[in-house]
Write a protein that holds these residues in place. Structure first.
Motif, short mmCIF file in Angstrom:
data_model
loop_
_atom_site.label_atom_id
_atom_site.label_comp_id
_atom_site.label_asym_id
_atom_site.label_seq_id
_atom_site.Cartn_x
_atom_site.Cartn_y
_atom_site.Cartn_z
N GLY A 152 -20.39 15.40 2.03
CA GLY A 152 -20.92 16.35 3.00
C GLY A 152 -21.78 17.42 2.36
O GLY A 152 -22.80 17.85 2.92
N VAL A 153 -21.39 17.86 1.16
CA VAL A 153 -22.18 18.86 0.44
C VAL A 153 -23.53 18.29 0.05
O VAL A 153 -24.58 18.94 0.22
CB VAL A 153 -21.42 19.34 -0.82
N ALA A 154 -23.53 17.06 -0.48
CA ALA A 154 -24.79 16.42 -0.89
C ALA A 154 -25.72 16.23 0.30
O ALA A 154 -26.94 16.45 0.19
CB ALA A 154 -24.48 15.09 -1.56
N GLN A 155 -25.16 15.83 1.44
CA GLN A 155 -25.99 15.63 2.62
C GLN A 155 -26.51 16.96 3.16
O GLN A 155 -27.66 17.06 3.59
CB GLN A 155 -25.19 14.90 3.69
N GLY A 156 -25.66 18.01 3.13
CA GLY A 156 -26.05 19.30 3.67
C GLY A 156 -27.20 19.94 2.91
O GLY A 156 -28.07 20.57 3.51
N LEU A 157 -27.21 19.77 1.57
CA LEU A 157 -28.26 20.37 0.75
C LEU A 157 -29.29 19.34 0.28
O LEU A 157 -30.17 19.68 -0.53
CB LEU A 157 -27.63 21.06 -0.46
N LYS A 158 -29.16 18.09 0.77
CA LYS A 158 -30.10 17.02 0.41
C LYS A 158 -30.22 16.87 -1.11
O LYS A 158 -31.31 16.92 -1.68
CB LYS A 158 -31.48 17.28 1.05
N LEU A 159 -29.07 16.68 -1.74
CA LEU A 159 -29.02 16.56 -3.19
C LEU A 159 -28.69 15.13 -3.58
O LEU A 159 -28.02 14.40 -2.84
CB LEU A 159 -27.96 17.50 -3.75
N LYS A 160 -29.14 14.77 -4.77
CA LYS A 160 -28.85 13.44 -5.32
C LYS A 160 -28.61 13.57 -6.82
O LYS A 160 -28.94 14.61 -7.42
CB LYS A 160 -30.02 12.47 -5.04
N PRO A 161 -28.03 12.54 -7.45
CA PRO A 161 -27.79 12.61 -8.89
C PRO A 161 -29.09 12.90 -9.65
O PRO A 161 -30.14 12.34 -9.36
CB PRO A 161 -27.25 11.22 -9.22
#
Length: 403
Positions: A152-161
């Motif tokens: 959910g955090v990755a999706q919320g801030l549009k982050l990836k490895p």
């Protein structure tokens, strides 16, 4: 008495077959249903243990009551000595330290409130067998400034490895501090709510962020979940003098007990329904059999058999049918359990979860005994009233059924 009852059972083939079919179906149904419900308990408990809480956690006394207001007062100083003492226990598979914090995660464009955990990467990877890495890889000891993000955090801030982020948090002295980290991977645990707010960073990085060398908790992983209460009681005696308290995974996940109570209530209703179905089916079969044999019982009483003897004979026949039917139902239930477990039952994610699982049928002695007991009890109860009616019927009236 039982020898005569056994002969009568095999003489009334059609009625016996009908009665046995009802008992076998009921007992097998109870075994499969009970094994499935218990598998839900096992799967849920293991998912909670191996995704978040471990089997046991050690805190400084008062942490749960006042730790949120004054976290600096409830830290475990010099945790290595305590870890070594706990790890020496034979039932313990591993001990790891955690440091919890809350703050903001910034991707250079926006912020998101998060709850963070400083973890020991190697032991946490072993414990977290129910945590799936859906992007990137697991956090490793070499990742001094790496971070794992909840889905959910990755999706919320549009982050990836590979992306870089900044964590802002208050140190234990109250000053605002920040640390730059690189996203190593994205994880998915058992809980949607947890994944929507959680990040994991190396313990050393968390200690640097908060300005401390202490930890909040020691997480204990055991070789067997069944040893939890025993180990907890032993550690309470051992660590209580050091001002520490122990929490089991059940205490840390209070909704687990509520879920268990809900499913037990549902299974209780199912047991009642099956008991009623077996009672009605067996009562119908027994009534038909007794009505057709009324002349036979009248002849027995005319030849000098006591009414109580006739009553006992009918009950004995029911006991034998119940025992035979329950044993056959037990065999069928075990066969179905093995077959279904070999295939598996795909299940959707439980409430507040985002990972489905494959259900199996747990084979537990208490469930087997209870199922057989219900099969026998239902058969005997169904025969009581008809047997009482026959034993009180006038001999002349009973003999008329021969013509």
């Amino acid at each position: 008495m039982f020898k005569l009852a056994l002969r009568n059972i095999f003489r009334q083939k059609s009625h016996t077959a009908m009665t046995l079919a009802a008992i076998i179906g009921g007992v097998a149904g109870l075994i499969v249903a009970g094994g499935w419900v218990n598998d839900i308990f096992v799967q849920l408990s293991e998912a909670l243990i191996h995704s978040q809480s471990g089997h046991l956690q050690v805190y400084k006394k008062g942490f749960f009551a006042e730790g949120a207001r004054a976290p600096e007062k409830y830290l475990i100083a010099a945790p290595d000595a305590i870890k070594s003492s706990i790890a020496a226990e034979a039932e313990v598979a591993g001990v790891m330290a955690r440091l919890n914090f809350s703050g903001l995660l910034n991707n250079g464009r926006s912020d998101l409130p998060i709850i963070g955990e400083g973890v020991e990467a190697g032991p946490e990877a072993v414990l977290g067998s129910s945590v799936s890495i859906i992007a990137g890889r697991q956090l490793e000891d070499k990742d001094a400034f790496g971070v794992l993000l909840g889905q959910g955090v990755a999706q919320g801030l549009k982050l990836k490895p590979g992306d870089y982020v900044t964590v802002l948090a208050n140190s234990l002295e109250g000053a605002l501090n920040s640390i730059d980290l690189q996203v190593i991977g994205v994880f998915q645990s058992f809980s949607n709510d947890y994944d929507a707010r959680a990040i994991k960073i190396p313990l050393a990085a968390a200690q640097e962020l908060l300005g401390t060398e202490s930890v909040n908790a020691l997480v204990i992983s055991l070789n067997k979940t069944g040893d939890t209460d025993h180990v907890a009681a032993h550690l309470k005696e051992q660590l209580g003098v050091l001002g520490l308290e122990i929490k089991t995974w059940v205490e840390l996940n209070d909704f687990y007990e509520k879920t268990v109570e809900m499913y037990k209530g549902q299974f209780g209703v199912l047991q009642l329904i099956i008991l009623v179905m077996v009672l009605l089916s067996v009562a119908n079969s027994v009534n038909m059999s007794i009505f057709e044999r009324m002349g036979e019982f009248g002849t027995m009483m005319a030849l000098g058999n006591r009414r109580s003897g006739v009553f006992r004979l009918i009950v004995a026949e029911s006991v034998l049918i119940g025992v035979i039917g329950s044993l056959l139902g037990l065999a069928l239930g075990l066969a179905l359990a093995f077959v279904i477990s070999a295939i598996g039952i795909p299940m959707p994610p439980p409430p507040n979860a985002n990972i489905g699982y494959t259900a199996h049928i747990q084979i537990l002695p208490p469930v087997l005994l209870m199922s057989c007991a219900i099969g026998i009890a239902a058969t005997v109860l169904a025969a009581i009233l008809p047997a009482r009616h026959v034993s009180r019927t006038q001999v002349v009236e009973a003999l008329r059924q021969n013509f």
